[in-house]
Design an enzyme around this catalytic site. Structure first.
Site, PDB file in Angstrom:
ATOM      1  N   HIS A   1      33.076  72.728  45.446  1.00  0.00           N
ATOM      2  CA  HIS A   1      32.461  72.273  46.696  1.00  0.00           C
ATOM      3  C   HIS A   1      33.517  71.624  47.569  1.00  0.00           C
ATOM      4  O   HIS A   1      34.253  70.753  47.114  1.00  0.00           O
ATOM      5  CB  HIS A   1      31.356  71.247  46.414  1.00  0.00           C
ATOM      6  CG  HIS A   1      30.095  71.875  45.882  1.00  0.00           C
ATOM      7  ND1 HIS A   1      28.961  71.152  45.619  1.00  0.00           N
ATOM      8  CD2 HIS A   1      29.796  73.158  45.570  1.00  0.00           C
ATOM      9  CE1 HIS A   1      28.016  71.963  45.178  1.00  0.00           C
ATOM     10  NE2 HIS A   1      28.498  73.186  45.130  1.00  0.00           N
TER      11      HIS A   1
ATOM     12  N   TYR B   1      23.261  63.831  50.083  1.00  0.00           N
ATOM     13  CA  TYR B   1      22.942  62.423  49.829  1.00  0.00           C
ATOM     14  C   TYR B   1      22.079  61.964  51.006  1.00  0.00           C
ATOM     15  O   TYR B   1      22.560  61.897  52.132  1.00  0.00           O
ATOM     16  CB  TYR B   1      24.218  61.580  49.744  1.00  0.00           C
ATOM     17  CG  TYR B   1      25.007  61.782  48.473  1.00  0.00           C
ATOM     18  CD1 TYR B   1      25.830  62.887  48.291  1.00  0.00           C
ATOM     19  CD2 TYR B   1      24.924  60.848  47.432  1.00  0.00           C
ATOM     20  CE1 TYR B   1      26.550  63.067  47.112  1.00  0.00           C
ATOM     21  CE2 TYR B   1      25.651  61.014  46.257  1.00  0.00           C
ATOM     22  CZ  TYR B   1      26.456  62.125  46.097  1.00  0.00           C
ATOM     23  OH  TYR B   1      27.166  62.289  44.933  1.00  0.00           O
TER      24      TYR B   1
ATOM     25  N   PRO C   1      25.334  55.384  39.839  1.00  0.00           N
ATOM     26  CA  PRO C   1      25.632  56.824  39.875  1.00  0.00           C
ATOM     27  C   PRO C   1      25.950  57.400  41.249  1.00  0.00           C
ATOM     28  O   PRO C   1      26.416  58.532  41.337  1.00  0.00           O
ATOM     29  CB  PRO C   1      24.331  57.449  39.347  1.00  0.00           C
ATOM     30  CG  PRO C   1      23.271  56.467  39.699  1.00  0.00           C
ATOM     31  CD  PRO C   1      23.902  55.108  39.599  1.00  0.00           C
TER      32      PRO C   1
ATOM     33  N   LYS D   1      31.085  58.802  39.821  1.00  0.00           N
ATOM     34  CA  LYS D   1      32.392  58.400  39.308  1.00  0.00           C
ATOM     35  C   LYS D   1      32.480  58.277  37.781  1.00  0.00           C
ATOM     36  O   LYS D   1      33.594  58.236  37.228  1.00  0.00           O
ATOM     37  CB  LYS D   1      32.800  57.048  39.925  1.00  0.00           C
ATOM     38  CG  LYS D   1      33.325  57.166  41.340  1.00  0.00           C
ATOM     39  CD  LYS D   1      34.789  57.584  41.347  1.00  0.00           C
ATOM     40  CE  LYS D   1      35.261  58.086  42.674  1.00  0.00           C
ATOM     41  NZ  LYS D   1      35.178  59.536  42.851  1.00  0.00           N
TER      42      LYS D   1
ATOM     43  N   TYR E   1      35.712  59.948  47.094  1.00  0.00           N
ATOM     44  CA  TYR E   1      34.809  60.837  46.367  1.00  0.00           C
ATOM     45  C   TYR E   1      35.590  61.891  45.581  1.00  0.00           C
ATOM     46  O   TYR E   1      35.280  62.176  44.425  1.00  0.00           O
ATOM     47  CB  TYR E   1      33.845  61.512  47.351  1.00  0.00           C
ATOM     48  CG  TYR E   1      32.638  62.166  46.702  1.00  0.00           C
ATOM     49  CD1 TYR E   1      31.423  61.500  46.628  1.00  0.00           C
ATOM     50  CD2 TYR E   1      32.707  63.458  46.161  1.00  0.00           C
ATOM     51  CE1 TYR E   1      30.302  62.086  46.041  1.00  0.00           C
ATOM     52  CE2 TYR E   1      31.613  64.050  45.569  1.00  0.00           C
ATOM     53  CZ  TYR E   1      30.404  63.362  45.514  1.00  0.00           C
ATOM     54  OH  TYR E   1      29.315  63.953  44.917  1.00  0.00           O
TER      55      TYR E   1
HETATM   56  C1  DHB Z   1      25.023  64.339  40.203  1.00  0.00           C
HETATM   57  C2  DHB Z   1      24.857  63.026  39.816  1.00  0.00           C
HETATM   58  C3  DHB Z   1      25.404  62.011  40.564  1.00  0.00           C
HETATM   59  O1  DHB Z   1      25.274  60.726  40.189  1.00  0.00           O
HETATM   60  C4  DHB Z   1      26.100  62.288  41.731  1.00  0.00           C
HETATM   61  O2  DHB Z   1      26.578  61.266  42.474  1.00  0.00           O
HETATM   62  C5  DHB Z   1      26.275  63.599  42.106  1.00  0.00           C
HETATM   63  C6  DHB Z   1      25.731  64.620  41.341  1.00  0.00           C
HETATM   64  C7  DHB Z   1      24.429  65.440  39.402  1.00  0.00           C
HETATM   65  O3  DHB Z   1      23.837  65.167  38.364  1.00  0.00           O
HETATM   66  O4  DHB Z   1      24.520  66.599  39.813  1.00  0.00           O
END
Ligand code: DHB
Length: 401
Positions: free
Chosen positions: A77, A204, A296, A300, A388
């Site tokens: 991506h 997001y 999450p 990271k 990121y």
């Molecule tokens: C996923 C989980 C995450 O915490 C994140 O920031 C991006 C993707 C996932 O499970 O695809």
């Protein structure tokens, strides 16, 4: 009790991604090591985890000869979308900082690492019980355990690494430890469903009904999350209620709609966030979730664990080959820089995107101001893109194929 003795250089407690990557890199350099884990291989392999790998994490898998499966089965991506006021704003990592990320389930990273250790003759023992680290403040630490066949054993080694995850017991062995903890009033409700892609990259999404993350696994399986209360009950959420709620969050003037499908996994994920310092005592070192967890939102967790290993592995190799301890004894201090940068980034993404617990319209408006500021400034987007996609690893000779 007579224990069967296993002699090695480095004893590794915890065979998740951090422990196995460390074991892999050490073995490549001829540093003998043994890994134990109290979970069964298939339990770890089937525990759903996050799905984003930084480019540097991918290179650790591909350039050190773990496996190239991620390149065939993962998805590269070049950015993400921040969605607010019902519209997508693209953050183009490739254009901004020349980097990409990969979508690849982290439990598959574990599967690949475990297979590579088997292929290369690594000593990894799953399903052990009663593991106990002894004498870690001496030059002859030991790890007692009972193996999966019920045989009592003892690893006699020179260094112990605790990579035993967020419920680590090895971290309790560090005297004078401080666990810097952050509590967030949020949790995520995660689903896996059989459906086609709802987006080409991750979304997001900020809304006044809570945060949502539209993620993916493959052409036929999608992963999505929405903000919920930490005491949310999975049983209260029918498929229809979940889809309606997700639609409420993402709805907007652009007419965007999620592609629905049968939901086959529902889970409430608690936020954990702490950093334990120090990460070392004598000949015991911590790596990965044993030493720190992040919320999450910045994807990271595993990447940060690999960041630790990228510092610890070369330090252990140098020590094993020359006896020089300096890189080992400064490991925690050096790792802390990346750890706190990641805590900061994860905190920032979390507070920018989640509906605050306090019902005050000012807070939502302020977030929209922040999102507007970020997405209208190339410099701000660069900070997001750089964080990121991940700060570069410095993995000198270990990266050479
Ligand atoms: C996923 C989980 C995450 O915490 C994140 O920031 C991006 C993707 C996932 O499970 O695809």
């Amino acid at each position: 009790m007579e224990r069967e003795i296993i002699t090695t250089k480095v004893g590794i407690v915890g065979g998740g991604p951090a422990g196995l990557m460390l074991s892999h890199l050490l073995s490549r350099e001829g540093v003998d090591n043994v890994v134990i884990d109290n979970r069964e291989h298939d339990v770890i392999a089937n525990t759903h985890r996050a799905g984003i790998l930084e480019a540097g994490s991918v290179r650790m898998l591909t350039d050190t000869g773990v496996d190239g499966r991620i390149l065939d089965e993962g998805y590269e991506h070049s950015g993400i979308y921040l969605r607010f006021n019902g519209e997508n704003h693209h953050i183009d990592f490739k254009k901004l900082v020349g980097q990409t990320v990969w979508l690849y389930a982290q439990n598959e990273v574990f599967v690949d690492l475990a297979a590579a250790r088997r292929r290369d003759g690594g000593d990894v023992r799953f399903g052990v019980t009663d593991a106990e680290v002894l004498d870690h403040d001496t030059d002859t630490p030991k790890i007692n355990f009972t193996d999966a066949d019920g045989v009592a054993k003892q690893i006699q080694c020179e260094v112990v690494v605790g990579s035993d995850g967020s419920r680590s017991r090895t971290r309790d062995l560090i005297p004078g430890r401080v666990k810097h903890t952050m509590r967030y009033p949020f949790a995520w409700f995660g689903i896996l469903c059989n459906a086609p892609f709802s987006s080409d990259e991750l979304i997001y999404c900020h809304s006044d009904k809570g945060f949502a993350l539209i993620s993916q696994r493959s052409e036929t399986v999608q992963r999505m999350y929405f903000q919920c209360s930490p005491d949310e009950n999975v049983e209260d959420w029918s498929d229809e209620r979940i889809w309606d709620h997700l639609d409420d969050i993402v709805t907007g003037p652009d007419g965007y709609q999620l592609k629905r499908g049968e939901i086959f996994d529902k889970v409430v994920l608690q936020f954990r966030s702490f950093v334990q310092e120090p990460m070392q005592h004598g000949n015991l070192f911590l790596a990965g979730d044993a030493a720190h967890t992040v919320p999450p939102t910045g994807a990271k967790g595993l990447n940060l664990a690999f960041g630790d290993v990228a510092l610890l592995a070369p330090a252990l190799v140098k020590w094993a080959k020359t006896g020089a301890r300096e890189d080992l004894d400064t490991y925690g201090e050096r790792a802390a820089k990346r750890i706190w940068k990641s805590q900061n980034f994860s905190y920032w993404m979390t507070q920018m995107l989640h509906t605050p617990a306090e019902d005050n319209p000012f807070l939502l408006k302020r977030q929209l101001g922040e999102l507007e500021a970020v997405t209208s400034s190339e410099d701000s987007m660069k900070y997001l893109a750089e964080s990121y996609t991940g700060w570069p690893y410095d993995l000198p000779e270990l990266m050479e194929a």
